[in-house]
Design a protein around this motif. Structure first.
Motif, PDB file in Angstrom:
ATOM      1  N   ILE A   5       6.644   8.429 -12.477  1.00 31.31           N
ATOM      2  CA  ILE A   5       7.381   7.269 -11.999  1.00 31.31           C
ATOM      3  C   ILE A   5       7.555   7.234 -10.559  1.00 31.31           C
ATOM      4  O   ILE A   5       8.096   8.211 -10.153  1.00 31.31           O
ATOM      5  CB  ILE A   5       8.629   7.065 -12.800  1.00 31.31           C
ATOM      6  CG1 ILE A   5       8.112   7.081 -14.368  1.00 31.31           C
ATOM      7  CG2 ILE A   5       9.335   5.949 -12.464  1.00 31.31           C
ATOM      8  CD1 ILE A   5       9.218   7.076 -15.273  1.00 31.31           C
ATOM      9  N   TYR A   6       7.004   6.264  -9.814  1.00 30.74           N
ATOM     10  CA  TYR A   6       7.074   6.290  -8.729  1.00 30.74           C
ATOM     11  C   TYR A   6       8.557   6.105  -7.787  1.00 30.74           C
ATOM     12  O   TYR A   6       9.160   4.895  -8.280  1.00 30.74           O
ATOM     13  CB  TYR A   6       6.040   5.024  -7.918  1.00 30.74           C
ATOM     14  CG  TYR A   6       5.779   5.102  -6.372  1.00 30.74           C
ATOM     15  CD1 TYR A   6       5.271   6.183  -5.915  1.00 30.74           C
ATOM     16  CD2 TYR A   6       6.264   3.917  -5.607  1.00 30.74           C
ATOM     17  CE1 TYR A   6       4.958   6.489  -4.439  1.00 30.74           C
ATOM     18  CE2 TYR A   6       6.138   3.991  -4.303  1.00 30.74           C
ATOM     19  CZ  TYR A   6       5.759   5.412  -3.929  1.00 30.74           C
ATOM     20  OH  TYR A   6       5.306   5.075  -2.415  1.00 30.74           O
ATOM     21  N   PRO A   7       8.910   6.848  -6.890  1.00 34.53           N
ATOM     22  CA  PRO A   7      10.342   6.657  -6.558  1.00 34.53           C
ATOM     23  C   PRO A   7      10.594   5.763  -5.361  1.00 34.53           C
ATOM     24  O   PRO A   7      11.513   5.394  -4.972  1.00 34.53           O
ATOM     25  CB  PRO A   7      10.652   8.161  -5.879  1.00 34.53           C
ATOM     26  CG  PRO A   7       9.209   8.837  -5.399  1.00 34.53           C
ATOM     27  CD  PRO A   7       8.145   8.101  -6.375  1.00 34.53           C
ATOM     28  N   GLY A   8       9.382   4.890  -4.945  1.00 37.54           N
ATOM     29  CA  GLY A   8       9.603   3.734  -4.205  1.00 37.54           C
ATOM     30  C   GLY A   8       9.257   4.027  -2.767  1.00 37.54           C
ATOM     31  O   GLY A   8       9.667   3.113  -1.946  1.00 37.54           O
ATOM     32  N   THR A   9       9.050   5.031  -2.398  1.00 39.50           N
ATOM     33  CA  THR A   9       9.002   5.671  -0.975  1.00 39.50           C
ATOM     34  C   THR A   9       8.349   4.436  -0.045  1.00 39.50           C
ATOM     35  O   THR A   9       8.947   4.327   1.039  1.00 39.50           O
ATOM     36  CB  THR A   9       8.100   6.968  -0.672  1.00 39.50           C
ATOM     37  OG1 THR A   9       8.471   7.772  -1.977  1.00 39.50           O
ATOM     38  CG2 THR A   9       8.634   7.734   0.608  1.00 39.50           C
ATOM     39  N   CYS A  10       7.297   4.030  -0.471  1.00 40.71           N
ATOM     40  CA  CYS A  10       6.423   3.239   0.488  1.00 40.71           C
ATOM     41  C   CYS A  10       6.845   1.710   0.287  1.00 40.71           C
ATOM     42  O   CYS A  10       6.151   0.713   0.949  1.00 40.71           O
ATOM     43  CB  CYS A  10       4.775   3.249   0.408  1.00 40.71           C
ATOM     44  SG  CYS A  10       4.310   5.007   0.669  1.00 40.71           S
ATOM     45  N   ARG A  11       7.651   1.356  -0.651  1.00 38.57           N
ATOM     46  CA  ARG A  11       7.925  -0.081  -0.990  1.00 38.57           C
ATOM     47  C   ARG A  11       8.689  -0.685   0.214  1.00 38.57           C
ATOM     48  O   ARG A  11       9.433  -0.229   0.969  1.00 38.57           O
ATOM     49  CB  ARG A  11       8.810  -0.217  -2.084  1.00 38.57           C
ATOM     50  CG  ARG A  11       9.044  -1.735  -2.549  1.00 38.57           C
ATOM     51  CD  ARG A  11      10.228  -1.671  -3.710  1.00 38.57           C
ATOM     52  NE  ARG A  11      10.055  -0.826  -4.751  1.00 38.57           N
ATOM     53  CZ  ARG A  11      10.917   0.051  -5.537  1.00 38.57           C
ATOM     54  NH1 ARG A  11      12.039   0.106  -4.634  1.00 38.57           N
ATOM     55  NH2 ARG A  11      10.648   0.821  -6.281  1.00 38.57           N
TER      56      ARG A  11
ATOM     57  N   SER B 262       0.859  -1.132  -0.089  1.00 37.49           N
ATOM     58  CA  SER B 262       0.065  -0.064  -0.081  1.00 37.49           C
ATOM     59  C   SER B 262       1.055   1.140  -0.099  1.00 37.49           C
ATOM     60  O   SER B 262       1.836   1.303   0.636  1.00 37.49           O
ATOM     61  CB  SER B 262      -1.101  -0.116   1.321  1.00 37.49           C
ATOM     62  OG  SER B 262      -0.284  -0.148   2.191  1.00 37.49           O
ATOM     63  N   CYS B 263       0.334   2.216  -0.617  1.00 37.43           N
ATOM     64  CA  CYS B 263       1.022   3.428  -0.836  1.00 37.43           C
ATOM     65  C   CYS B 263       0.170   4.637  -0.360  1.00 37.43           C
ATOM     66  O   CYS B 263      -0.981   4.565  -0.703  1.00 37.43           O
ATOM     67  CB  CYS B 263       1.496   3.798  -2.330  1.00 37.43           C
ATOM     68  SG  CYS B 263       2.197   5.281  -2.622  1.00 37.43           S
ATOM     69  N   THR B 264       0.918   5.366   0.604  1.00 39.80           N
ATOM     70  CA  THR B 264       0.077   6.664   0.943  1.00 39.80           C
ATOM     71  C   THR B 264       0.550   8.130   0.231  1.00 39.80           C
ATOM     72  O   THR B 264       0.007   8.951   0.736  1.00 39.80           O
ATOM     73  CB  THR B 264       0.051   6.696   2.443  1.00 39.80           C
ATOM     74  OG1 THR B 264       1.623   6.729   2.749  1.00 39.80           O
ATOM     75  CG2 THR B 264      -0.589   5.575   3.323  1.00 39.80           C
ATOM     76  N   CYS B 265       1.362   7.946  -0.648  1.00 43.75           N
ATOM     77  CA  CYS B 265       2.069   9.143  -1.135  1.00 43.75           C
ATOM     78  C   CYS B 265       1.037   9.966  -1.807  1.00 43.75           C
ATOM     79  O   CYS B 265       0.148   9.294  -2.738  1.00 43.75           O
ATOM     80  CB  CYS B 265       3.120   8.967  -1.956  1.00 43.75           C
ATOM     81  SG  CYS B 265       4.645   8.086  -1.180  1.00 43.75           S
ATOM     82  N   THR B 266       1.079  11.034  -1.802  1.00 47.82           N
ATOM     83  CA  THR B 266       0.091  12.364  -2.726  1.00 47.82           C
ATOM     84  C   THR B 266       0.925  12.431  -3.895  1.00 47.82           C
ATOM     85  O   THR B 266       2.347  12.122  -4.158  1.00 47.82           O
ATOM     86  CB  THR B 266      -0.225  13.347  -1.885  1.00 47.82           C
ATOM     87  OG1 THR B 266       0.823  13.881  -1.771  1.00 47.82           O
ATOM     88  CG2 THR B 266      -0.928  13.154  -0.791  1.00 47.82           C
TER      89      THR B 266
END
Ligand code: GLU
Ligand code: ZN
Length: 307
Positions: free
Chosen positions: A125-131, A97-101
């Motif tokens: 392109i998602y930087p992977g913060t929540c991975r 799950s990803c909570t990034c805005t």
């Protein structure tokens, strides 16, 4: 194998000449091969879909001389199918799950390496913060944004088997059958590499907080469920097909025991005089407007180059 194609408009605005081209081309192809033409209503995004646009789709297509099988599949009624697919991917440990805005993602991207693209076919392109480091366990969380861990999905255990070495140190590559003008190999394939996915697409969204599934996931499940053998659509979705192939491979044999990947035909886009591609807001090119102005279905065919 019966040729089965579909036209899948979103009821979020009027159909324009570009839609007419897609629908007529798919319908012509199905007729020429004694196949089936399906209409599907891509109304997953209920915040933007309107019943009046859906009605208009039926009217415009019938006026163009297109017929389709009923009942029509509507994405808003198929959440159970999307849930089944999401559960499969969750159980394989491929989702998080990803909570990034959007803003968080932009900020995390603010110092991109030179030459690194920031926008792919799934948006930023998602930087992977929540991975997470380890796959999350327990039941799949509901009503959250879920992303696919693309690194993991490309391992041999998951979809890696679909990619073969291209020789030497070259990245592993895979392909789909492409009969349109953008095929990039002489054999009528569109080839892409694992590297392309990691660099130009990244961890894409498969479920959204207020929308049980993402467009990419829904389309793959729909096409599987409906036995679509040929996807005819605009070249603007060519890169999106890479995402959809990957999802298809991850679901292969999980929902249906036998699934054959569709062949794709991404046709050229209909553009205005200035070369800009048509958009839903181009009311001037709406089929309804041409009808009002007295054009005939034959005029529309001629306008899009189908005589
Ligand atoms: N619903 C999408 C659109 O209106 C097209 C989906 C598809 O052809 O896969 O652009
Ligand atoms: Zn995130």
């Amino acid at each position: 194998m019966t040729f089965i194609t579909r036209f899948a408009p979103s009821p979020t605005g009027p159909l324009h000449l570009g839609h007419a081209y897609s629908a007529l081309l798919g319908h012509d192809m199905a007729q020429a091969r004694g196949g089936k033409f399906l209409l599907r209503i891509d109304d997953l995004d209920q915040s933007r879909s309107r019943a009046t646009w859906e009605e208009q789709i039926y009217e415009d297509l019938a006026w163009l001389g297109i017929s389709w099988q009923t009942p029509v599949r509507k994405q808003s009624q198929c959440q159970a199918d999307y849930d089944t697919a999401l559960d499969v991917l969750w159980r394989k440990g491929l989702l998080y799950s990803c909570t990034c805005t959007r803003r968080d993602i932009k900020e995390a991207q603010s110092a991109p390496q030179e030459g690194q693209p920031q926008l792919g076919p799934d948006g930023l392109i998602y930087p992977g913060t929540c991975r997470p480091r380890r796959s999350p366990s327990g039941p799949r969380p509901q009503d959250v944004t879920l992303r696919l861990d693309v690194h993991k999905a490309l391992t041999p255990l998951h979809a890696g088997g679909h990619f073969s070495p291209t020789g030497g140190e070259a990245p592993r590559a895979a392909c789909f059958c492409e009969t349109g003008p953008r095929a990039n190999s002489p054999a009528g394939h569109y080839t892409f590499s694992m590297q392309d996915i990691l660099k130009n697409i990244g961890d894409f969204v498969v479920a959204r907080q207020n929308m049980g599934a993402s467009y990419h996931l829904a389309v793959v499940v729909d096409d599987q469920q409906q036995g679509v053998t040929h996807v005819v659509r605009g070249a603007d979705l060519l890169e999106a097909t890479i995402i959809q192939c990957l999802i298809g491979w991850l679901l292969d044999g999980e929902i249906k025991t036998y699934w054959s990947q569709p062949t794709y035909h991404h046709h050229g886009l209909i553009r205005d005089e200035t070369g800009k591609r048509l958009a839903k807001r181009d009311d001037a090119r709406a089929i309804a407007k041409y009808r009002e102005d007295g054009a005939s279905p034959a005029d529309i065919r001629a306008l899009v180059g189908l005589d």
